[in-house]
Design a protein around this motif. Structure first.
Motif, PDB file in Angstrom:
ATOM      1  N   TYR A 174      53.672  48.540  -1.287  1.00  0.00           N
ATOM      2  CA  TYR A 174      52.777  48.817  -2.412  1.00  0.00           C
ATOM      3  C   TYR A 174      51.314  48.583  -2.029  1.00  0.00           C
ATOM      4  O   TYR A 174      50.440  49.391  -2.319  1.00  0.00           O
ATOM      5  CB  TYR A 174      53.189  47.944  -3.598  1.00  0.00           C
ATOM      6  CG  TYR A 174      52.294  48.054  -4.799  1.00  0.00           C
ATOM      7  CD1 TYR A 174      52.360  49.159  -5.637  1.00  0.00           C
ATOM      8  CD2 TYR A 174      51.364  47.051  -5.088  1.00  0.00           C
ATOM      9  CE1 TYR A 174      51.538  49.268  -6.743  1.00  0.00           C
ATOM     10  CE2 TYR A 174      50.535  47.154  -6.189  1.00  0.00           C
ATOM     11  CZ  TYR A 174      50.622  48.262  -7.014  1.00  0.00           C
ATOM     12  OH  TYR A 174      49.791  48.360  -8.097  1.00  0.00           O
ATOM     13  N   PHE A 175      51.081  47.472  -1.336  1.00  0.00           N
ATOM     14  CA  PHE A 175      49.704  47.198  -0.901  1.00  0.00           C
ATOM     15  C   PHE A 175      49.213  48.279   0.055  1.00  0.00           C
ATOM     16  O   PHE A 175      48.055  48.693   0.010  1.00  0.00           O
ATOM     17  CB  PHE A 175      49.619  45.830  -0.212  1.00  0.00           C
ATOM     18  CG  PHE A 175      49.477  44.691  -1.184  1.00  0.00           C
ATOM     19  CD1 PHE A 175      48.765  44.850  -2.367  1.00  0.00           C
ATOM     20  CD2 PHE A 175      50.046  43.452  -0.922  1.00  0.00           C
ATOM     21  CE1 PHE A 175      48.625  43.810  -3.272  1.00  0.00           C
ATOM     22  CE2 PHE A 175      49.916  42.407  -1.820  1.00  0.00           C
ATOM     23  CZ  PHE A 175      49.201  42.584  -2.996  1.00  0.00           C
ATOM     24  N   TRP A 178      47.629  51.116  -1.495  1.00  0.00           N
ATOM     25  CA  TRP A 178      46.221  50.912  -1.841  1.00  0.00           C
ATOM     26  C   TRP A 178      45.328  51.071  -0.618  1.00  0.00           C
ATOM     27  O   TRP A 178      44.209  51.599  -0.712  1.00  0.00           O
ATOM     28  CB  TRP A 178      46.023  49.536  -2.481  1.00  0.00           C
ATOM     29  CG  TRP A 178      46.460  49.543  -3.908  1.00  0.00           C
ATOM     30  CD1 TRP A 178      47.631  49.065  -4.411  1.00  0.00           C
ATOM     31  CD2 TRP A 178      45.749  50.112  -5.015  1.00  0.00           C
ATOM     32  NE1 TRP A 178      47.695  49.278  -5.763  1.00  0.00           N
ATOM     33  CE2 TRP A 178      46.552  49.921  -6.166  1.00  0.00           C
ATOM     34  CE3 TRP A 178      44.525  50.761  -5.152  1.00  0.00           C
ATOM     35  CZ2 TRP A 178      46.161  50.344  -7.434  1.00  0.00           C
ATOM     36  CZ3 TRP A 178      44.133  51.185  -6.425  1.00  0.00           C
ATOM     37  CH2 TRP A 178      44.947  50.973  -7.544  1.00  0.00           C
ATOM     38  N   VAL A 182      42.312  53.656  -0.564  1.00  0.00           N
ATOM     39  CA  VAL A 182      40.949  53.263  -0.216  1.00  0.00           C
ATOM     40  C   VAL A 182      40.470  54.069   0.999  1.00  0.00           C
ATOM     41  O   VAL A 182      39.351  54.594   1.019  1.00  0.00           O
ATOM     42  CB  VAL A 182      40.878  51.744   0.060  1.00  0.00           C
ATOM     43  CG1 VAL A 182      39.542  51.375   0.676  1.00  0.00           C
ATOM     44  CG2 VAL A 182      41.108  50.971  -1.237  1.00  0.00           C
ATOM     45  N   ILE A 186      37.235  56.614   1.006  1.00  0.00           N
ATOM     46  CA  ILE A 186      36.096  56.481   1.930  1.00  0.00           C
ATOM     47  C   ILE A 186      35.970  57.723   2.802  1.00  0.00           C
ATOM     48  O   ILE A 186      34.880  58.272   2.999  1.00  0.00           O
ATOM     49  CB  ILE A 186      36.272  55.221   2.809  1.00  0.00           C
ATOM     50  CG1 ILE A 186      36.276  53.984   1.915  1.00  0.00           C
ATOM     51  CG2 ILE A 186      35.163  55.137   3.849  1.00  0.00           C
ATOM     52  CD1 ILE A 186      36.593  52.702   2.652  1.00  0.00           C
ATOM     53  N   TYR A 189      34.726  60.602   0.884  1.00  0.00           N
ATOM     54  CA  TYR A 189      33.315  60.359   0.572  1.00  0.00           C
ATOM     55  C   TYR A 189      32.423  60.641   1.782  1.00  0.00           C
ATOM     56  O   TYR A 189      31.468  61.413   1.709  1.00  0.00           O
ATOM     57  CB  TYR A 189      33.164  58.909   0.097  1.00  0.00           C
ATOM     58  CG  TYR A 189      31.737  58.432   0.031  1.00  0.00           C
ATOM     59  CD1 TYR A 189      30.952  58.718  -1.080  1.00  0.00           C
ATOM     60  CD2 TYR A 189      31.179  57.691   1.075  1.00  0.00           C
ATOM     61  CE1 TYR A 189      29.638  58.281  -1.148  1.00  0.00           C
ATOM     62  CE2 TYR A 189      29.867  57.258   1.018  1.00  0.00           C
ATOM     63  CZ  TYR A 189      29.101  57.553  -0.101  1.00  0.00           C
ATOM     64  OH  TYR A 189      27.805  57.128  -0.154  1.00  0.00           O
ATOM     65  N   VAL A 193      29.616  63.417   1.837  1.00  0.00           N
ATOM     66  CA  VAL A 193      28.392  62.899   1.239  1.00  0.00           C
ATOM     67  C   VAL A 193      27.142  63.601   1.775  1.00  0.00           C
ATOM     68  O   VAL A 193      26.129  63.692   1.097  1.00  0.00           O
ATOM     69  CB  VAL A 193      28.299  61.364   1.407  1.00  0.00           C
ATOM     70  CG1 VAL A 193      28.074  60.989   2.864  1.00  0.00           C
ATOM     71  CG2 VAL A 193      27.193  60.795   0.529  1.00  0.00           C
TER      72      VAL A 193
ATOM     73  N   MET B 351      56.998  42.918  -9.992  1.00  0.00           N
ATOM     74  CA  MET B 351      56.723  42.252  -8.721  1.00  0.00           C
ATOM     75  C   MET B 351      56.306  40.804  -8.927  1.00  0.00           C
ATOM     76  O   MET B 351      55.836  40.440 -10.000  1.00  0.00           O
ATOM     77  CB  MET B 351      55.632  43.020  -7.965  1.00  0.00           C
ATOM     78  CG  MET B 351      56.180  44.272  -7.329  1.00  0.00           C
ATOM     79  SD  MET B 351      54.991  45.020  -6.232  1.00  0.00           S
ATOM     80  CE  MET B 351      56.043  46.223  -5.438  1.00  0.00           C
ATOM     81  N   GLY B 367      45.739  45.093  -6.027  1.00  0.00           N
ATOM     82  CA  GLY B 367      45.542  46.466  -5.575  1.00  0.00           C
ATOM     83  C   GLY B 367      44.415  47.138  -6.339  1.00  0.00           C
ATOM     84  O   GLY B 367      43.495  47.734  -5.753  1.00  0.00           O
ATOM     85  N   ALA B 374      36.261  49.087  -3.749  1.00  0.00           N
ATOM     86  CA  ALA B 374      35.969  50.190  -2.835  1.00  0.00           C
ATOM     87  C   ALA B 374      35.228  51.296  -3.574  1.00  0.00           C
ATOM     88  O   ALA B 374      34.213  51.817  -3.092  1.00  0.00           O
ATOM     89  CB  ALA B 374      37.272  50.718  -2.231  1.00  0.00           C
ATOM     90  N   LEU B 378      31.449  52.558  -2.851  1.00  0.00           N
ATOM     91  CA  LEU B 378      31.114  53.953  -2.525  1.00  0.00           C
ATOM     92  C   LEU B 378      30.072  54.490  -3.478  1.00  0.00           C
ATOM     93  O   LEU B 378      29.160  55.220  -3.077  1.00  0.00           O
ATOM     94  CB  LEU B 378      32.384  54.816  -2.557  1.00  0.00           C
ATOM     95  CG  LEU B 378      33.377  54.555  -1.425  1.00  0.00           C
ATOM     96  CD1 LEU B 378      34.523  55.551  -1.487  1.00  0.00           C
ATOM     97  CD2 LEU B 378      32.673  54.667  -0.063  1.00  0.00           C
ATOM     98  N   MET B 391      21.699  62.904   1.093  1.00  0.00           N
ATOM     99  CA  MET B 391      22.811  63.624   0.478  1.00  0.00           C
ATOM    100  C   MET B 391      22.957  65.016   1.068  1.00  0.00           C
ATOM    101  O   MET B 391      24.042  65.491   1.306  1.00  0.00           O
ATOM    102  CB  MET B 391      22.572  63.753  -1.027  1.00  0.00           C
ATOM    103  CG  MET B 391      23.062  62.564  -1.817  1.00  0.00           C
ATOM    104  SD  MET B 391      24.843  62.501  -1.865  1.00  0.00           S
ATOM    105  CE  MET B 391      25.084  61.341  -3.180  1.00  0.00           C
TER     106      MET B 391
END
Ligand code: HEM
Ligand code: HEM
Ligand code: HEM
Ligand code: SF4
Lengths: 225, 411, 566
Positions: A174-175, A178, A182, A186, A189, A193, B351, B367, B374, B378, B391
């Motif tokens: 599960y982690f 994430w 993430v 990133i 992005y 960008v 959990m 999470g 994050a 950003l 940009m």
């Protein structure tokens, strides 16, 4: 204004396809994974698990194919260039990436004005792309450790014992989701960008003009050939 | 086997209102638990008959830091009932909760002052002493091994239990750890484990004792498993042959009992697949018997055959009564923190809470927090990029790498 | 003066050490009771969620998990100010009833009976005479008569005989190893036939107590350690089918209680209510009373959920002395009057705290009856030791008889007690009933438990029938949705063995404190301070003055301790 040119040689068609597949698989896995984690609406568990089990194989096969293809397919040695070489050389760190790590960090922390030079990709980008490989395999390992048909293979159950049981394997899986989310955020992005030209290439295989670079990743001026 | 012996057994059984049919049913259920085919029933029946007619196998039932729930649970077994276990199968010479005797040497006036000898034949403790000399018994251990306060978290007969326990373990032919507490400390060993509890297998390992340990987790133990193991170990002679150990998994559990998850065999599984969940106890969904996954059911990662064997002589079991599995059978004999409370709590969440910096968090909170940080980063970065005018295409490229310039290269 | 220590004291839940001093008159002159196990439940629960306490805290005791579970959920519901739906009230009551039936049957036959019944004597019983005696007892006391259950006494005698003979010479006596078979404290006047009947019922009771816990199995998921009484109500949604199943099993248990257990009690009691000076036996009705303060939080909620209106109501009686005619007023129980002292226990937390602000800080030092000697805290009510358990509950119910709203079809505790004292009086050849004062004794404590079993049997049937009617009406609520909120709460309830209360403090959705005062904590409490004016705990006090005919085998001591079902 400092666009590099984006030519198809950078991402040959196969990699546009693998990237699409990757994206679809990831989005499907994350969505179905979220649902499996907690069924936030009724009536979808069978489909969600089916999706998850289907796309986990898609993801693994696609990644494996992508890695193998890297040894056979040629791609541009750097952005803004039509010069090609075996893809794996451009995927792994290139000579032109050397000593640039700090420069990239500084650039992104606004501590450096100039855009650092890269090779096919910048240093951070490269680290990230390479990292997706082991990350995906760890994800697959933790996934297979909690998948009925494979969980009692000693290769997987040993890991479950090591982390303190199947529950913790689930928590790790599960982690890792994430971590992927993430990463993708990133990645998407940073790729976009400074303009959407890279996306145009990787998704629609659409070329765009811009600065040229030579084999060593140095500004070359003029058009690429 | 002589026919007369058959009759002797059946008349014994009849005295308890057990018919031949019941007896064969019992043998059948043992066969199922041991993973044997129906064709093995006559073999089991013969073994049980033989055992019932020969001297009972010697055994000790020792309670560590226990709530007595596993003993209680044993008393709920009906095929065979506890009387059969205690009177016909085993000679449980020490069994604190039901034994007739009591006390230790200090009970004899004058013993403490050293003027009178201990009289072991009058005391419960004496029964252990005699058995230790004989050796070769089965040790059934219930409860947690209490090592806290120099072992004084549990004192028996005027001393800490851990003082005598190594010898009791050493001289046993096999140890059956009944219940999660005996397997890995159970709830007693849950964070912060204030009485320093551990499982009997870990204890033996620490003490360098090689006696084989058979782990039967769940809180309390299901009596049917104990009976199956006792018969397996004793009657079918699997201990001598070593065959019993081959049947144990990585956690020292009989794989036939603990090889599949509850979820694998759950009658509500169809609803799970259909995505039909109980989101609130006592709701219309519960009345329809929907799946308890969304209220934290630990069935998917708990390896026991509860849905098949069920509880209280098959009367029902947790999930059937609308209660999500709490994973009381999750036990990791040699891994601290693997106990079912730390792994499963909060029980109504999917959990566990993870301990971080003196408090605990749900993985989803962690999470989401990481995700949010994050995303925030950003966003802030994006604003920075906008402000810096990067940009649209980024900043102008450096003409040469800083490192190369230092080395004197570049233009 | 002799020091006698019974450690381990067996046939109880858990681990207990009892040390007594026997004076020159062969009577106990002082006593120390030591709880010898510390597990740290309260510490384990800290920092966890209030909804988890139900599951974990019931594992304090494998014999009365239901009551701990209920006390825990009630403390959470008190914290959230939540009232559970009526359906859940009934389901919980029935589960609790089943545990009482299970526990009391198990206690009387499996745990206590061997103190009053000698399997060795059963071997010399005459089978025909046994049937005659069984018929006579059933004729007098069993409402359904004898023919409903025919036990094969011959087969039982043969089985036990073979067992003992085969076991005696090769150390295979199993649970009878080193038991005090043939102890002189079994009165010789009690016929061998009665011993045999009791042994037969010892075996039968094993089936019956299991039948009772199967009711919990159905409604609670499993027993011991049940699953359904979660904070807010119950997860169990009864169907008519399930309730049929419950009723079917319940009727078997109720039949046993009324037609076997109560008649057995009345048949055996007379032999223990008499003095046999020739044998050195003193009537069990003459000692063992103890501290004479009685506490009950009450159990089995009626629709009002008030402590004093529970079907076994709450109440406090201080200094009851029926023999001397002292009947103090009945007080309503108040949890804020509970205090815990630790100066004689292995803790270094502050002394005299109410559990709502309680601490558990364990610290072991050597066992010393003049210093610290127990893992049990000395719990006091208004600074007094309190006996808890069936005797306390029956006494409180007896005194509250007229103000109570008894459910239809139950025999009230007062009726049951009066009837029994009358029957005993005629067994003993008295002109009237045995005086009520006899309840304050070893024998009275045992009798109170068995009579309570009869009351609970009636109550359980009434409750199941009420629930069946309720389910038929349809549209029943079983669970009250709620969210976790911060605050403090206490859940007070009664386990078969006595009053139990759980205190919780919730901060930030997690337990910042959790304290349990278990029934056994009350009864096995050690002294509460240092020095000569320290007050003994209830069991300690009840041992004082008890005769001990054989100091090497102190039967009277173990009988008294077990009568508390610690
Ligand atoms: C790469 C190969 C992968 C494999 C073999 C795999 C396998 C599995 C399996 C077997 C489950 C358990 C499903 C069930 O028992 O019903 C699962 C759950 C899950 N997967 Fe994957 N998965 C993979 C990749 C991913 C990815 C890439 C993500 C997210 C980005 C993801 C997120 C999740 C989540 C969140 C769960 C739910 C965990 C829980 O709450 O128990 N998985 N996965
Ligand atoms: C939101 C979705 C995504 C977007 C918008 C996106 C966008 C892009 C873009 C623009 C590029 C080209 C970069 C360049 O040429 O400078 C790229 C490449 C790449 N992306 Fe993504 N991407 C997405 C999701 C993912 C995911 C989920 C993964 C894997 C976990 C991934 C892995 C890669 C890799 C490995 C490359 C290098 C191309 C190759 O060599 O195959 N991307 N992506
Ligand atoms: C909007 C379009 C459709 C919907 C909503 C739909 C829905 C369904 C549903 C709900 C089932 C039952 C699945 C189950 O639970 O077992 C089913 C079965 C089936 N569908 Fe469809 N279906 C659609 C279109 C089609 C089409 C276009 C085909 C074939 C060309 C098709 C072929 C089948 C077959 C072969 C089965 C299995 C029947 C069986 O049980 O033997 N379906 N469909
Ligand atoms: S109730 Fe639990 S074990 Fe049963 S199907 Fe649902 S999640 Fe699995």
């Amino acid at each position: 204004m400092a666009h590099p040119a984006h030519y198809r040689e950078a991402h040959p068609m196969v990699f546009v396809l693998t990237h699409w597949i990757n994206l679809i698989a990831m989005v499907s896995l994350a969505f179905s994974g979220f649902y499996i984690h907690y069924p936030f609406f009724a009536g979808f568990m069978g489909v969600a698990r089916g999706m998850h089990f289907f796309f986990m194989f898609v993801l693994i096969i696609n990644l494996t194919f992508r890695i193998i293809a890297a040894f056979f397919v040629k791609s541009a040695v750097s952005l803004g260039s039509r010069e090609v070489d075996t893809d794996i050389k451009n995927w792994l760190p290139q000579k032109a990436n050397r000593h640039q790590f700090l420069a990239w960090i500084k650039y992104y922390l606004f501590m450096k004005k100039d855009h650092p030079l890269g090779a096919k990709y910048g240093v951070l980008q490269k680290i990230a792309y390479i990292a997706t490989v082991p990350l995906t395999f760890v994800m697959a390992y933790t996934g297979f450790s909690i998948w009925g048909p494979t969980m009692d293979w000693s290769f997987f159950s040993a890991g479950a014992g090591w982390v303190g049981g199947y529950m913790y394997m689930r928590v790790i899986h599960y982690f890792l989701m994430w971590v992927f989310i993430v990463f993708t955020a990133i990645h998407a992005y940073l790729a976009n960008v400074e303009g959407f030209a890279p996306s145009g290439l990787i998704f629609a295989w659409k070329e765009s003009e811009g600065l040229h670079f030579d084999k060593e990743g140095n500004p070359a001026g003029g058009k690429a050939h | 086997m002589a026919h007369g012996n058959h009759d002797a057994l059946y008349s014994q059984l009849a005295a308890r209102g057990v018919t031949r049919r019941d007896f064969l049913k019992f043998c059948g259920s043992i066969a199922t638990l041991m993973g044997l085919a129906e064709t093995a029933i006559p073999q089991i029946a013969a073994a049980v008959e033989a055992a019932a007619l020969t001297p009972r196998a010697p055994a000790l039932w020792i309670n560590g830091g226990a709530c007595t729930g596993c003993t209680e649970s044993m008393a709920q077994g009906m095929t065979p009932d506890v009387a059969t276990v205690v009177l016909d199968l085993l000679s449980l010479n020490y069994f604190e909760t039901v034994m007739m005797a009591q006390g230790g040497p200090e009970m004899i006036p004058g013993y403490q002052e050293g003027v009178v000898e201990a009289k072991p034949e009058l005391t419960a403790e004496g029964a252990i002493k005699t058995m230790l000399e004989e050796g070769g018994y089965i040790l059934i251990f219930e409860g947690t091994v209490m090592t806290g306060f120099g072992g004084n978290a549990l004192r028996i007969a005027g001393k800490s239990q851990t003082e005598e326990l190594p010898e009791i373990c050493k001289n046993a032919a096999a140890i059956v750890a009944v219940g999660s507490c005996a397997v890995d400390g159970g709830w007693v060993a849950a964070r912060p484990n204030p009485a320093e509890g551990k499982g009997i297998q870990q204890f033996c390992k620490d003490e360098g004792i090689a006696t084989p340990v058979i782990n039967l987790p769940t809180c309390p133990v299901n009596p049917e498993w104990v009976v199956a193991m006792v018969i397996d170990v004793l009657l079918l002679g699997q201990l001598e042959s070593g065959a019993i150990l081959d049947k144990l998994d990585d956690f020292g559990r009989p794989s036939l009992i603990f090889g599949q998850t509850i979820h694998d065999n759950c009658p509500r599984r169809g609803h799970f697949e259909n995505g039909e969940f109980v989101y609130e106890f006592g709701s219309a969904e519960e009345a329809k018997g929907y799946c308890l996954y969304a209220v934290g059911c630990k069935g998917p990662q708990t390896f026991t055959n509860c849905p098949i064997v069920r509880w209280n002589d098959g009367a029902s079991w947790c999930v059937e009564s609308g209660a999500p599995c709490i994973g009381c059978g999750n036990a990791n004999p040699l891994s601290p923190g693997g106990n079912w409370v730390d792994v499963g709590a909060p029980f109504l969440n999917r959990m566990p809470d993870l301990p971080i910096a003196g408090t605990t968090f749900q993985p989803s909170t962690i999470g989401a927090a990481v995700g949010a940080v994050a995303a925030g980063a950003l966003l802030v970065h994006g604003i920075g990029m906008k402000v810096a005018g990067r940009m649209d295409g980024g900043a102008p490229y450096e003409d040469v790498r800083a490192h190369d310039r230092k080395k004197g290269g570049g233009k | 003066m002799a020091r006698v220590v019974v450690d381990p004291l067996t046939r109880i839940e858990g681990h207990l050490r009892v040390e007594v001093e026997i004076g020159a008159d062969s009577k106990v002159s002082d006593a120390w009771v030591s709880g010898t196990l510390y597990r740290g439940m309260e510490t384990v629960l800290k920092g966890r969620r209030p909804q988890d306490a139900f599951y974990v805290s019931q594992r304090i005791c494998g014999v009365c998990p239901i009551s701990h579970g209920h006390a825990s959920t009630m403390s959470a519901e008190d914290t959230y100010d939540l009232t559970i739906p009526n359906g859940a009230r009934l389901v919980r009551n029935i589960i609790e009833c089943a545990q009482y039936l299970h526990s009391h049957v198990l206690w009387f036959y499996t745990l206590a009976a061997l103190d009053y019944v000698d399997p060795l004597k059963a071997l010399s019983a005459d089978i025909a005479a046994t049937y005659d005696l069984a018929l006579a007892v059933a004729g007098k006391y069993a409402p359904a008569g004898f023919d409903v259950r025919v036990t094969d006494f011959g087969a039982v005698q043969k089985r036990v005989g073979e067992f003992i003979n085969a076991g005696l010479n090769n150390n295979r006596l199993s649970i009878f190893t080193n038991g005090w078979l043939g102890h002189p404290a079994y009165p010789s006047e009690m016929p061998a036939e009665l011993h045999l009947i009791a042994v037969a019922h010892y075996l039968e009771a094993l089936q019956v107590q299991a039948e009772a816990s199967q009711i919990i199995g159905i409604m609670g998921g499993k027993f011991p350690h049940f699953m359904t009484s979660v904070n807010g109500g119950t997860t169990f949604v009864p169907t008519e089918e399930k309730l049929d199943d419950v009723l079917y099993r319940l009727m078997k248990v109720v039949d046993f209680v009324n037609n076997v257990m109560i008649p057995d009690t009345l048949a055996i009691a007379p032999y223990y209510a008499k003095d046999y000076p020739n044998e050195g036996i003193v009537s069990s009705a003459a000692y063992g009373a103890g501290c004479k303060n009685y506490l009950a939080w009450g159990v089995f909620n009626d629709p009002s959920f008030e402590l004093t209106k529970r079907y076994l109501p709450g109440g406090v009686i201080k200094g009851l002395d029926l023999a001397a005619g002292v009947i103090p007023g009945l007080e309503d129980p108040d949890p804020s009057k509970v205090m815990e002292y630790v100066s004689r226990s292995w803790y270094d937390s502050a002394d005299g705290l109410n559990p709502s602000d309680g601490e558990t800080s364990a610290k072991y030092v050597d066992y010393d009856v003049n210093g610290k000697y127990s893992w049990g805290k000395a719990v006091r009510y208004d600074d007094l030791p309190m006996e808890v358990g069936p005797l306390s509950r029956m006494l409180v119910a007896y005194l509250r008889d007229t103000e109570m709203q008894w459910p239809d079809g139950v025999r009230t505790p007062k009726q049951l007690i009066d009837l029994t004292l009358g029957a005993l009086g005629s067994e003993l050849g008295l002109t009237g009933p045995v005086p009520l004062a006899a309840l304050q004794s070893l024998l009275g404590r045992v009798a109170a438990r068995n009579l309570e079993t009869a009351f609970v049997a009636d109550l359980s049937v009434a409750s199941v029938l009420e629930l069946v009617g309720y389910v038929k009406e349809g549209d029943v609520k079983w669970f009250e949705p709620h969210s976790v909120s911060d605050g403090k709460g206490v859940g007070m309830w009664e386990a078969p063995r006595g009053s139990v209360a759980h205190w919780m403090t919730v901060e930030g959705g997690k337990l910042s404190n959790y304290q349990v005062v278990a029934p056994t904590t009350w009864d096995i409490a050690p002294r509460d301070k240092e020095g000569a004016d320290a007050v003994r705990g209830p069991i300690e006090e009840s041992l004082i003055g008890a005769p001990v005919m054989d100091p090497e085998r102190p039967m009277e001591v173990v009988r008294i301790v077990r009568s508390f079902d610690p």
